[in-house]
Each structure stands twice: as C-alpha cells, then as structure tokens.
Enzyme design. Structure first.
Site, PDB file in Angstrom:
ATOM      1  CD1 TRP A  99      93.568  54.769 -22.674  1.00 13.49           C
ATOM      2  CD2 TRP A  99      94.318  54.137 -20.663  1.00 13.49           C
ATOM      3  NE1 TRP A  99      92.679  55.219 -21.718  1.00 13.49           N
ATOM      4  CE2 TRP A  99      93.114  54.844 -20.494  1.00 13.49           C
ATOM      5  CE3 TRP A  99      94.983  53.641 -19.538  1.00 13.49           C
ATOM      6  CZ2 TRP A  99      92.553  55.072 -19.229  1.00 13.49           C
ATOM      7  CZ3 TRP A  99      94.425  53.861 -18.289  1.00 13.49           C
ATOM      8  CH2 TRP A  99      93.228  54.571 -18.146  1.00 13.49           C
ATOM      9  CG  ASP A 168      94.576  48.322 -24.414  1.00 11.19           C
ATOM     10  OD1 ASP A 168      93.385  47.962 -24.400  1.00 11.19           O
ATOM     11  OD2 ASP A 168      95.018  49.233 -23.688  1.00 11.19           O
ATOM     12  CE  LYS A 192      87.502  52.857 -21.352  1.00 10.93           C
ATOM     13  NZ  LYS A 192      88.895  52.575 -21.013  1.00 10.93           N
TER      14      LYS A 192
HETATM   15  C1  LIG Z   1      90.098  52.572 -20.435  1.00 12.74           C
HETATM   16  C2  LIG Z   1      91.292  52.010 -21.073  1.00 12.74           C
HETATM   17  C3  LIG Z   1      92.290  51.352 -20.343  1.00 12.74           C
HETATM   18  C4  LIG Z   1      92.250  51.225 -18.840  1.00 12.74           C
HETATM   19  O1  LIG Z   1      91.424  50.206 -18.459  1.00 12.74           O
HETATM   20  P1  LIG Z   1      91.281  49.787 -16.920  1.00 12.74           P
HETATM   21  O2  LIG Z   1      90.368  48.609 -17.033  1.00 12.74           O
HETATM   22  O3  LIG Z   1      90.702  50.948 -16.200  1.00 12.74           O
HETATM   23  O4  LIG Z   1      92.623  49.428 -16.411  1.00 12.74           O
HETATM   24  C5  LIG Z   1      93.349  50.812 -21.033  1.00 12.74           C
HETATM   25  N1  LIG Z   1      93.449  50.923 -22.370  1.00 12.74           N
HETATM   26  C6  LIG Z   1      92.521  51.544 -23.102  1.00 12.74           C
HETATM   27  C7  LIG Z   1      92.678  51.640 -24.580  1.00 12.74           C
HETATM   28  C8  LIG Z   1      91.421  52.111 -22.478  1.00 12.74           C
HETATM   29  O5  LIG Z   1      90.494  52.748 -23.212  1.00 12.74           O
END
Ligand SMILES: *Cc1c(COP(=O)(O)O)cnc(C)c1O
Length: 357
Positions: A99, A168, A192
């Site tokens: 990511w 993030d 998540k």
């Molecule tokens: C799952 C995830 C993403 C992607 O998220 P989306 O909402 O599907 O775009 C980005 N960064 C991290 C750390 C993730 O675990």
C-alpha cells in the site's frame, strides 16, 4: 455457529454491531423506514454522522484545529488526494509495503518524491529513516503507512521528524494511542477496524490546507467536505452508521488504551506459539512485527504440509488465514473485533497439528 474470521479486509465486525446494523436496515431510529432508504439530510442521519464525527475525535483525542471528514473512494483515492492538497514541491515516503508503494506512485504524479524502501528485502523490515536523520528538511511531509497489512510489519509509534507527518492508518486505527498533533493528515479505509467497505475517514489539520497553487477539483478539495460537514454529496450512509456503532462499542470497552491491551495480548500468544513451534516460523523481523496481521509459513522442510494445515484449520471453523499471494503461507488478521478465543482456537489447531507431525 459464527466462524473464526481472520480476514485481512473487509474484516470481522463485532456481533452486537452487526445485529444493530441489521435492525437499522429494517427500521432506522424509529422512523419506520430502512436506513438504506432515508434522506441523508433528515434529522436522524444528520445526528448519526455528527455523533460519529465527535466520537472519532473523542476516542482518538483529536486536538483543536483538526477536522474529521467521511469520504468515498477508499484509502486508495487518498493516495492521490492527500498529495494534491498538501504537496507543494517535494514529499518523503516510507515504502514499507504494497500500500505504501501505491501511495508513493500517486504522489509522483503531483510532485517530487523521495522514498525509503525495504522492497529489496521483500518488506520484511520497516524502514525508519528518522533514526539516521535521513528525512530531508525541505519536504512538505513524510508519508508513513503505519501498518503493513500484506507483509505483517508495523510502526507502533509516531516518529519524531522535523517535518509534518501524513499517515495511512487503514489497518491499525484504534489499536494504539496516536499523537495526532504530529500529523497534518491521517486517513484510512474503514473496512479493517471500523465498518464495512465504502467510507474513508480523514483527520486533517485545518491550517495545513490552502497552501498549494494548483487548482483543486471540487470533490478532491478537503475544504469542500469540511465546509459541508461531509455532506457536499451523498455520503455512504450505511458504513457511516456502522462505524458509529463500532466506535460506541470501543468506548464501552474502555477506548483505545483498552483495545491496545487486548490486541497486544492476542498478538503475543500467537507469536509465542509460532516462535515455539517446530513446524511454523514468522516471516518478518521480530522487532517490526505487526499486532494486526500476523504472517507465518511452514518451515522449508515442512512446506508440503501447508495444505493439510489449511484443511485442519477449516474443519475447526477457522476462516481466511491464507497468506497474501506475495508472501504465501498464512496470515491471521487480529483486528479489534476478533475475540481472543478465536486466536486460542487457531493456536490449539497449530499445536494439535504439530503433535500429529
Ligand atoms: C486495505 C488498505 C488500503 C486500501 O484501502 P481501500 O479502501 O481498498 O482503497 C490502503 N492502505 C492500507 C494500509 C490498507 O490496509
């Protein structure tokens, strides 16, 4: 019976939250209508989104001067939207995994990007450029992906750097206390640790905005959504509602501190089981291990047993422990809503399997 859900995302939600959501889908806040068919501007939903915003601020101890907004597009849209709003000339990115590298790729469309990467080692360790004073002073921000969902590493503190941070936190929000004041921006997909897919949370420092020269499309300008309380366009009402229920449950449990304690304990017993095993081994550097996504494989000499272990785990109601295709083996995701008993069932399965082989 409900299975033991170790899915990496979308992920387990607490049973009480799912039941509440199901009932709101049938009859929302006594309206006699479904949550899915009411106006987002009605007084019921306006109250829901406001409560969600305030509770997020309360649980994460968000200081004055910061705004919480709820957007669509997932964390993946933030990979572009964040630099669009914050990157003037140059930014630094920690490339700690899948990511993180996607985030850096989008930022390169907007400005100059310096990266610190562990890709050459298949991301088994977390790059910490601040430890050697390597983050340039002249960057607009340092972007970190605090938890590496795919490879199972995590940064469990907010680093001290001269520049501002952008984080993030899709897969580890609400799992430790965060010093929000160090960040200009924190974002994440909700699927998540908070809600079903469809809503993205953004915590942004008001004064960090408005300093770039480029014209911003209305929908991609954070100020649009701040000014309209996340109601510039129709917000994703269902995941926002579920996010609120999850956060209420977090508060009941004792907030982030209590969640962190539970998570540390779950991760500890599972890593202990892996480390003391004859058959299994962890895949990343122990000091950088994630407490959310525990990645492990069979030792080389037992590789051919992986399929048998899957079958045993499945027969015991253990769901979604297959590792990401880039790592192989197993990944057990231990998000907030996963009870310790599920981890114990997995450990028991590992021990029984070991006794058999
Ligand atoms: C799952 C995830 C993403 C992607 O998220 P989306 O909402 O599907 O775009 C980005 N960064 C991290 C750390 C993730 O675990």
């Amino acid at each position: 019976m409900k299975k033991h859900n170790f899915s990496a995302g979308p992920s387990i939600l607490d049973e009480s939250v799912i039941k509440d959501a199901a009932s709101a889908v049938l009859n929302y806040a006594g309206t006699g209508l479904s949550l899915l068919e009411v106006s987002h501007r009605g007084k019921e939903f306006t109250a829901t989104i406001e409560e969600a915003r305030n509770l997020m601020k309360e649980l994460l101890d968000v200081p004055e001067g910061y705004e919480v907004i709820f957007l669509g597009g997932g964390a993946s849209l933030q990979f572009y939207q964040a630099p669009l709003n914050l990157l003037k000339t140059k930014a630094a990115y920690v490339d700690s995994g899948t990511w993180a590298s996607k985030a850096a790729k989008e930022a390169k469309l907007v400005g100059e990007v310096v990266t610190f990467s562990s890709k050459a080692d298949n991301y088994v360790w977390y790059p910490k450029p601040w430890e050697k004073n390597e983050v340039p002073d002249d960057v607009d921000y340092l972007h970190i992906t605090t938890n590496n969902t795919v490879y199972g590493t995590e940064l469990r503190y907010d680093p001290d750097v001269k520049t501002r941070l952008v984080g993030d936190m899709s897969s580890d929000i609400f799992t430790r206390e965060v010093d929000v004041a160090k960040y200009d921006l924190i974002y994440g997909g909700a699927q998540k640790n908070i809600a079903p897919a469809g809503v993205t949370f953004v915590i942004v420092r008001r004064d960090a905005l408005g300093h770039v020269d480029r014209p911003l499309p209305t929908m991609l300008d954070y100020r649009t959504h701040i000014e309209k309380d996340s109601m510039f366009n129709t917000p994703p009402v269902f995941p926002i509602y579920v996010a609120l229920q999850t956060m209420k449950w977090y508060k009941e449990l004792g907030g982030v501190k209590a969640l962190e304690k539970m998570n540390l304990e779950k991760a500890r017993i599972l890593y202990d089981a892996i480390d003391s095993s004859r058959l299994f081994r962890g895949t990343v550097n122990p000091e950088d291990r994630s407490i959310m996504n525990v990645c492990f494989v069979m030792k080389d000499e037992y590789k051919e047993l992986e399929k048998d272990f899957f079958d045993l785990a499945t027969s015991r109601g253990i769901s979604s422990i297959k590792g990401h295709r880039s790592v192989g083996g197993f990944r057990a995701s231990l998000y907030n809503a996963l009870p310790k008993t599920s981890v114990e069932v997995l450990i028991e399965a590992m021990k029984d399997f070991e006794r058999k082989h």
